[in-house]
Design an enzyme around this catalytic site. Structure first.
Site, PDB file in Angstrom:
ATOM      1  CG  ASP A 224      -5.550  -1.138  11.881  1.00 61.02           C
ATOM      2  OD1 ASP A 224      -6.627  -1.779  11.881  1.00 61.02           O
ATOM      3  OD2 ASP A 224      -4.632  -1.361  11.087  1.00 61.02           O
TER       4      ASP A 224
ATOM      5  CB  VAL B 235       0.893  -3.433  -0.717  1.00 60.69           C
ATOM      6  CG1 VAL B 235       0.868  -2.800  -2.095  1.00 60.69           C
ATOM      7  CG2 VAL B 235      -0.297  -4.346  -0.539  1.00 60.69           C
TER       8      VAL B 235
END
Lengths: 546, 336
Positions: A156, A41
């Protein structure tokens, strides 16, 4: 102590390497970008050459658009700093970082074989052989040991964040809050999940949303006081399954459905359990592997082993060398450049699974913390994700009857498929067509459930706010007292972070509910149109043949 | 030193003493270079001791820190010049030991002994240590470690005042613009801390140093061509001027036409983030009840342009306060 002499070197205008020998220049002119190897993004990753160091000095450069990234500069800085201060052979460390216009360039080692996620999707859709899984996991554990010893939580862990170099060495990338800033894996996430083409999905929040929730530990959401290093161990367990199967459990479902499955997983997974024996294609894993994974997936964080303890698990005994990876894995996948060629097209596949176009512009950067209701225990360990699909099928959810809804298939087949949306709609329509009654039922199920989550998140937010308010009184006292010594205690920061996350989730879920309702209405309309068209069609056919 | 690795548990005082001995050894032998084994052994020992200090202060995985042990450690640490030795020799330590040392020093700044902050007293009589820490920004190997220590030290109001009033303040304008992002951002964070944490001290500093400080701030930071520098500076300016304790400084700032021109240029910046931050300062010019004629002049001359600009000036997120501020600014300008 070997670094000692290196550390005595004089300061210079160049950034230092942990080893001390190589220095990377801090200006864009010194690098030549060769090709794009990943994009997200608000960041693009390039393969580049560092010109002053010669044509063989290949690096990966992650260019983060600071204008588009919603994260504030302080967070970006904290992350860059953390990355600069980590030094371990299994942890990816940035060479240096500097700004180029409104972009931050993070110069990192180029990891020639890319991420495990990319390797899986380009050569091992059904997972790696167990000995290879062991090699990757062992190095990942070493990195985790180091991070945890430093008091850092990765938060993560997933195949997309485990990178492999062409010599088979394995490094863990993207640390801590990095998920909110470096939202795609460096030099690695050319795989479809993490690489939506900015043009098509520039404002989509779905890549991150899809990429991350599958790995999330239950207490990440449920705990109000933050979560410890054991959350990493959970994600590590899920990653082990991902490596073994080629995808994380339940990932064959689109994110919104996967989330649903997880809310209702208690029932569904037990359903699946009943049909386990009928599953024809079932991979065989060693007992040691199963045992290792299930210890990681213990519901109670305290009962999960530490990274250090896991390293001593029998599964890692007699683990092969990194050369073994080169011969057995790297040899079987195309080069990262080749993989990148169709990366953009692959990325489109995500569009198909994006339930509806996401409209939050910059919101995409914020990491999504999803509801996580895994019901794993040793008995019904979800080793074969397809079974959950079977369960779903039996429950009559209409949208995923088709085999090609499987993400692996989507990703590999989608190269020529420009208009995924229409295809997805077609699939869904077909599904609805087959089970018209179920479609209405589905809507009735989805909306209240999303509403429930929404309410639960609101409640959690309320609780956090309550804690915070009490906390802030205390803080105010501190400021008056001793020059504000108590002003920023880490707990408070963490809570604030939580509140922001929760608020964001609530916002998103709200939107999702709306979208879900809108989409259902749309689908129903389409269905009716189709049914009427079908009728006209068949009647005209009948009359024609007559 | 023989008892070092024996099973007999060492007291916190022992660990501090041994750390100091290691550092003194390092100090005496700092001339001799070369990887002699003895030296490496000493360094390893030092590393272990510093880690031990850290685990006493922060607790380890199993146990929380014990107040009494922390008190003993803190007392012993500041009884002699351990902090000085540690800071001076930090560049000689390896990365892991440096990180541990940084955390130890940070924690010590908050430790109280009989409700007094010993670290603050120690630093007040050893202010040259701050000079060393600040100069760390010129050495990228230690900049992040010294920077982190420095930010902890300026939590003490008297220490922050010392730095604010020193010549070092001028150097921060250079450090903030270093090419290395990690270090420049670290310097920015320290700069911001200095200019926002201790309200009364900051107000006094800004009042006494108004001329040179804002001259530097305007020309070197706000008018910089570097995106990060500009973005951080305009944010900090807003934070400073909007703080109630700096009201006098704010009034002075918004009465200058030169300042207004800089802010109006920032409103036109290509970066939305910079535009928005600039707006939060610009609104103060418009809201000023006693606008000097030169400020009014500029606003009137540009009235139609400004109104057109604000008509299309939106932020992505809904923000009632922003909209209300914008309305107010539009009203003020229209009424001129």
């Amino acid at each position: 102590m070997l670094q000692l002499l290196a550390l005595l070197r004089p300061p210079s205008a160049m950034a230092g390497d942990p080893g001390g020998e190589v220095k990377y220049p801090l200006d864009a002119e010194s690098y030549r970008l060769l090709c794009k190897i990943g994009s997200g993004v608000s960041a693009v990753v390039y393969k580049a050459v560092c010109l002053p160091l010669g044509s063989s000095a290949v690096v990966a450069i992650k260019a983060i658009d600071l204008e588009r990234s919603r994260a504030n500069l302080d967070d970006v800085w904290r992350e860059a700093k953390a990355m600069a201060l980590l030094s371990h052979r299994n942890v990816l460390r940035a060479h240096c970082s500097f700004t180029v216009g409104s972009h931050l360039w993070v110069v990192m080692p180029f990891m020639g074989a890319g991420s495990l996620h990319s390797i899986l999707s380009h050569g091992f859709p059904d997972g790696l052989p167990e000995p290879c899984v062991a090699v990757v996991l062992k190095d990942t554990l070493r990195a985790l040991c180091y991070l945890h010893e430093q008091g850092r939580i990765h938060r993560d862990i997933k195949a997309g964040n485990i990178l492999v170099d062409s010599d088979g060495s394995v490094k863990l990338a993207d640390f801590g809050v990095s998920a909110s800033i470096y939202e795609i894996g460096p030099a690695a996430s050319s795989g479809p999940i993490h690489a939506p083409p900015p043009a098509a999905l520039g404002s989509s929040c779905f890549n991150d949303l899809a990429g991350t929730p599958y790995w999330m530990a239950p207490e990440v959401i449920h705990s109000h006081v933050g979560y410890g290093i054991k959350a990493d161990i959970w994600s590590f367990g899920i990653t082990a399954l991902e490596l073994a199967h080629g995808r994380p459990p339940l990932s064959h479902l689109p994110p919104s459905k996967s989330m649903l499955m997880r809310i209702t997983s208690r029932v569904r997974l037990e359903d699946a359990e009943a049909t386990t024996s009928t599953s024809a294609k079932r991979k065989k894993f060693s007992k040691a592997f199963k045992d290792m994974v299930s210890s990681c997936l213990c519901q109670e964080p305290a009962k999960r082993p530490s990274a250090e303890k896991l390293l001593r698990h029998p599964f890692f005994r007699g683990c092969r060398s990194n050369d073994y990876l080169v011969r057995n894995v790297l040899a079987a996948v195309p080069s990262i450049e080749e993989r990148c060629k169709d990366a953009n097209l692959c990325g489109c596949a995500r569009g198909a699974r994006c339930v509806s176009p996401c409209r939050h512009a910059a919101g995409s950067v914020v990491k999504n913390r999803r509801i996580s209701g895994w019901n794993f225990n040793e008995e019904n360990l979800e080793f074969d994700p397809a079974e959950a699909g079977a369960a779903e099928k039996r429950c009559g959810l209409p949208f995923h009857e088709e085999e090609d809804d499987d993400p692996a298939d989507l990703e590999s087949n989608s190269a020529g498929d420009g208009n995924e949306d229409s295809r997805a709609t077609a699939t869904m329509t077909r599904g609805s067509h087959d089970e018209k009654a179920a479609a209405t039922g589905f809507k009735e199920v989805v909306v209240p459930q999303l509403m429930t989550i929404l309410a639960s998140l609101e409640m959690q937010r309320g609780m956090v706010m309550h804690v915070l308010e009490n906390g802030s009184c205390h803080v105010a006292d501190g400021i008056n007292g001793c020059g504000g010594m108590a002003a920023s205690n880490p707990g408070e920061e963490m809570l604030l972070g939580y509140v922001r996350q929760l608020e964001h989730r609530v916002e998103e879920l709200g939107t999702e509910v709306e979208e879900e309702v809108a989409r259902n209405a749309r689908l129903e309309k389409q269905l009716q149109e189709r049914v009427s068209a079908h009728k006209t069609d068949s009647s005209s056919q009948t009359s024609g043949s007559n | 030193m023989k008892g070092l690795f024996k099973s007999k548990p060492r007291t916190p005082v022992d660990v501090v003493r041994q750390t100091r001995e290691n550092l003194v050894h390092l100090d005496l032998n700092s001339g001799s270079r070369g990887g002699d084994a003895k030296r490496e052994e000493k360094m390893a020992e030092l590393g272990k001791n510093i880690r031990e200090l850290k685990s006493i202060l922060y607790g380890n995985g199993e146990s929380e820190p014990v107040t009494e042990a922390c008190v003993q450690l803190t007392q012993e640490f500041f009884r002699e010049n351990t902090l000085r030795l540690l800071i001076i020799h930090l560049p000689k330590l390896n990365l892991e030991t440096r990180k541990d040392a940084t955390q130890v020093v940070a924690n010590l700044q908050r430790q109280q002994v009989s409700s007094k902050i010993v670290a603050s007293e120690y630093l007040e009589s050893n202010k040259d240590l701050l000079d060393i820490l600040i100069s760390g920004y010129e050495n990228m190997d230690i900049a992040l470690h010294y920077g982190a220590m420095l930010r902890e030290c300026i939590r003490h109001q008297s220490i922050a005042r010392y730095v604010l009033e020193s010549e070092h303040m001028k150097k921060f304008f250079d450090y903030i613009q270093l090419p290395n992002f990690d270090i420049a951002s670290d310097a920015s964070a320290t700069f911001k801390e200095l200019l926002t944490r201790h309200k009364a001290t900051v107000a006094e500093f800004l009042t006494n140093n108004y001329d040179w400080f804002f001259e530097e701030f305007n020309t070197r930071l706000l008018s910089s061509t570097n995106y990060i520098t500009k973005r951080q500076a305009i944010k900090l300016l807003g934070d400073m001027l909007l703080d109630r304790s700096n009201a006098a400084v704010m009034v002075r700032y918004v009465s200058s036409k030169d300042n207004l021109m800089i802010l109006m240029n920032l409103l036109r910046d290509s970066s939305k983030n910079i535009q928005i931050e600039a707006f939060h300062v610009f609104k103060l010019f418009a809201a000023n009840k006693n606008k000097p004629a030169e400020v009014v002049n500029i606003l009137v001359t540009n009235r139609s342009k400004l109104l057109r600009f604000f008509a299309g000036f939106k932020i992505d997120k809904e923000d009632e306060q922003f909209e209300a501020d914008k309305e107010q600014v539009i009203k003020e300008i229209s009424a001129l």
